[in-house]
Every structure is written in structure tokens, then in C-alpha cells.
Design an enzyme around this catalytic site. Sequence first.
Site, PDB file in Angstrom:
ATOM      1  N   SER A 106       0.844  -1.198   0.000  1.00 13.83           N
ATOM      2  CA  SER A 106       0.000   0.000   0.000  1.00 13.83           C
ATOM      3  C   SER A 106       0.876   1.244   0.000  1.00 13.83           C
ATOM      4  O   SER A 106       2.104   1.161   0.031  1.00 13.83           O
ATOM      5  CB  SER A 106      -0.926   0.009   1.227  1.00 13.83           C
ATOM      6  OG  SER A 106      -0.166   0.253   2.408  1.00 13.83           O
ATOM      7  N   SER A 123       0.858   3.673   2.426  1.00 14.61           N
ATOM      8  CA  SER A 123       0.858   4.336   3.732  1.00 14.61           C
ATOM      9  C   SER A 123       2.234   4.825   4.160  1.00 14.61           C
ATOM     10  O   SER A 123       2.339   5.656   5.064  1.00 14.61           O
ATOM     11  CB  SER A 123       0.294   3.397   4.806  1.00 14.61           C
ATOM     12  OG  SER A 123       1.190   2.342   5.079  1.00 14.61           O
ATOM     13  N   LYS A 135       5.469   0.473   9.634  1.00 21.35           N
ATOM     14  CA  LYS A 135       5.332   1.891   9.969  1.00 21.35           C
ATOM     15  C   LYS A 135       6.669   2.386  10.523  1.00 21.35           C
ATOM     16  O   LYS A 135       7.612   1.624  10.700  1.00 21.35           O
ATOM     17  CB  LYS A 135       4.231   2.112  11.034  1.00 21.35           C
ATOM     18  CG  LYS A 135       2.859   1.565  10.674  1.00 21.35           C
ATOM     19  CD  LYS A 135       2.202   2.306   9.523  1.00 21.35           C
ATOM     20  CE  LYS A 135       0.851   1.696   9.176  1.00 21.35           C
ATOM     21  NZ  LYS A 135       0.255   2.305   7.967  1.00 21.35           N
ATOM     22  N   SER A 157      -2.815   6.795   6.367  1.00 24.22           N
ATOM     23  CA  SER A 157      -2.172   5.731   7.139  1.00 24.22           C
ATOM     24  C   SER A 157      -3.001   5.391   8.354  1.00 24.22           C
ATOM     25  O   SER A 157      -3.327   6.266   9.169  1.00 24.22           O
ATOM     26  CB  SER A 157      -0.766   6.172   7.571  1.00 24.22           C
ATOM     27  OG  SER A 157      -0.184   5.218   8.438  1.00 24.22           O
TER      28      SER A 157
END
Length: 312
Positions: free
Chosen positions: A89, A91, A146, A260
Amino acid sequence: MAGYFSIFLVVLTIGSGLIWLLDHLVYAPKRNERIALAQGSSELPLDEDVIAQIAPEPAIIEGAKSIFPMIAAITIFRSFIFEPFQIPSGSMMPTLLDGDFILVQKYAYGIKDPVWRSQLVDVGEPQRGDVTVFKFPLDERIDFIKRIIGLPGDRIVYRNRQLYIKPNCAEGEQQQGTLVCGEYNKIKLDIVNNDEYKQGSMPLVRLTESLPDVSHDILINPQAVEPVERYRPQQPGTRKDEWIVPKDSYFAMGDNRNNSQDSRMWGFVPKENLVGKAVFIWMSFDFENGPDSLLPGWVPTGVRFGRLGNIQ
């Protein structure tokens, strides 16, 4: 899915290893005895075809002996050293793009067994700015990636698209890197451009965010409404956009701040959920097959060689 594959590799390694060991201790000596007896009754050396007829090696043993070294090496490398991941993705844009293939350093935060993921050896702790892969706290079957923003004991504020950090300092400590103890430090942002990325028709602003030990780029949508009502958990004595990081936990955010799902929405990352540190992009593909293309969407349309290298 990654967890199931790890279990499959471990089971395959143990199974093929046990078959090899059983053959080495029990069946191979018996085959060698039959070959020795046949050789003793023959005046000429036995060729391989004759030996195979006298003492045939079962196919399952032959297969286990051939795959065990390779499977064992893959299991060790993937479980304890590096594991490949694909970014699914946007994010973590602009640091990581959909189609990037990365290597995750598994031993960065400790060595864990590949099945139950219990800590075997402590190696290190995440640092602010690390790009980290972890098991999603709400569904540990899913791997998330992350950036670590808050360490245990830190106070984090994200307000009006601006990050503030009040570090957890030891008694008498005045400063942690560029962060002043006892204060909410406003993290410096410098504009890079505002025409490189878009979200739909809206241009995104690319900025360089300067954490104490690493500077990295983030994306902000200046027209997006901050979803403060979705922020959680709200802790006693804090506002909705403020968090106190618990012991043995971390606060993680995506670099694409308005696109996100991260600790602002679902909470903190427990230490036991950490998988490893993302360190290298080893391949990057474009997937730009439009609706009129004859090729399916998963077929790459190009290679982004310029993205290969270390992850900042």
C-alpha cells in the site's frame, strides 16, 4: 500468511531432518552391510546400478536428504537474519512505494523462535525513526510496516499536521539528541515540493521531518480534515491528539500521514509484536496496467532501479 509460511518451513525442515537422521543411524548402516556382503562374494567391484538393486534408497529418504540442507539454510536465514516483504500500500510513501520489495533485519530487536515468536536473545531496542515491521496488534496474522515515532514513556502530540515529542528522560538527563527533556519538542519540517505526489486530484506536500537521529520525508494533504474523532486510545489526563506510550510499547506512524492507519487510530505496538527493522529495498516494480490493458494488474510494467538501496 507470513506466519503460516514460517510454520510450514519449520515443519518441513524438522521433518526432512528427522528422516535424514533416522536413515543415517538405522537404515543406511543396513544398506551398507548388504552392499559389503555382495561385494565380498564378487570378484569385481560392484557398479552403481547393481548397488542400487541390492540396497535401494527409498524415494522419501532420497528426497529428504536432497532438500534438508537447502530448506534448513532458508529457514535459518528467513527466521533469524533477513526476511523479504512486499509493500502492499501507499501508507509509507514517499519512503516506500507500492511495489517495493524490501529486506527486514530479523535480529535487530532480538532473536525469536519462528513459530511461537518467544524472545530467545535480546539484541537491541527500536530507535525513533526506525522503519519497522510488526504484527498488527488487532490481528496478528497481518504484518504492518510503519515508522517508530514514540518510545516507552514518551508523550506524543500530533496536532494540526505537526508532530511534538516530549521524551521520557532519565533523572538528571537534560537532552536526548536534539530533544530537550521536560518539554514538548516541535519536530522540524522543511518543504521539499508540492507537485510530486497526488491523492486523487489533490496535490500532496512533501516535507522533510527531522527526528533526533534520522531525517526522512513525509507526505501531507493540506486539504484533508484531521480525523481527530477517530484517534484512540484516549488516556486519562490527555487530549484526543495526545498519547503517553506505555512500558514495552511503541508509537508508530506512516509517512503518508493522511493516508495511514497507525497508532493514532488503533493504539500502541507491543514489544512482542516486533518482527524486525526494514533496511533495504532490493527490487521495485511499477504496476500501471490500466483497465484497457491485456495484462493482469499483478504483472509489472517496469522496474524502478533508482529506488534500490538502504531505507532511511
